[in-house]
Design an enzyme around this catalytic site. Sequence first.
Site: not given
Length: 465
Positions: A167, A374
């Site tokens: 992720h 991110d």
Amino acid sequence: MGGEGRVVLVSNRTPAVFTPSSMEERRNLPVGGLVSCLRPFLEAQGGLWMGWDGNSDGYVDPVPTTVTEVEGISLASLSLSRDEVDGFYNIFSNRTLWPIFHSFPDKATFSHDSYRVYRSVNRKYAAALMDLLRPGDLVWVHDFHLFPLGLELRKLGWTGKIGFFLHIPFPPSEIFGIMPWARELLASLFDYDLIGLQTPKYLHDLKESLGHELGAEIDGDTARHRDRTVKVGSFPVGADAQAFQEMALSQVPSRVSRFLEELPNDRQLLLGVDRLDYTKGIVQRMQAIEQLLDDHPELRGHVTLVQISAPSRVTIPEYARERERLDSLVGRINGKFGEVHWLPIHTLHRPYSQQDLAQLYREADACLVTPLRDGMNLVAKEFVASQTSDPGVLVLSRFCGAAESMDDALMVNPYDFQETASAIYRALTMPRPERQRRWKALFEDVSGHTAHDWCYSFLSALDDA
């Protein structure tokens, strides 16, 4: 997805064991990004979800402590000892892997003892899971805490399909290779059938590390190392766009309703929603707000940033220092510009529910999603999904996965305070037709690539691998 087996999810933590009495009650629960993506899918599909229960009981227990049926999901909760939590979670996962994968090697801690605990906890997960697996199950392992889990399952005799999804970002090979265990971790990936990453850029970086560290042969979507192969691909995570649309339009009172009602009509609202983490660029965002108010004094008294910074990993020193740094900076900026009836920045150090967030998204004139690095950042997609006919503007960092497809956001380099301040000013002064045009293009992307689509896309590829 063919076959008679179940979908079996494995993550560091299981979702909270809580059965809401209504959809309204569910939407008032705070949830993290991974749970918000996966739980609705598994409730509809059925299956098993295994992970740590979040507690440290002081004992080393090799089996799940509980298996609970919740909303069609079998939740298997594993207990960890205090030493396991410290070595596996606090040190190796969050002080070694997290900073390395986000390209902050100066913040990384390298401890051979914590690595040994990390590997032993992965063996513990595997042993617990083997007692629960059935022939035909599709095992889907999530995130950096569990890199070697596939290897440990193979050692115990599991021959079924195993997929792994990362992720967070995958770093450039020269940063990944700093870790003393880089080659071991990469080699363990070949015990999976499919590796998924958020973006083509992160996929490229993984392939580069596999080639550089292991000498693996890369052929399109296949990596080969010695006598083993693994499929690799990009599978961008999506948001539950329909749910956020519905919540944004609902008239259900929430914790933020009164605050929104009391905002003066001439007050513009900026919004930031993050975990409190040094990778999220929250401190740099505050510096951009200071630059904005220096450059445009006419905005003083007329614009407010609401910054939600949910506490995260509070026992880890880097996170405590980040909280201190943020609070000090916000205090200085509010002292510099604030008036009796107005402060430029409101910081809220607690998590909020999806219902609360949807209403804040709806009312915000601009949402500032400006991480330094991110994996994806679902806040950007949730904000877009929550807009109405008078939409706000998304200000988005170039360094998060969402930027790969959200071209109609205002892109910024979050390290450049002046550029970010200029983008915020442009967002606040953007004519409505341009806001609507940008939002429609962004909404087409968000609604066309949902969390449900992501789950089916990955699991179908795993089934075919």
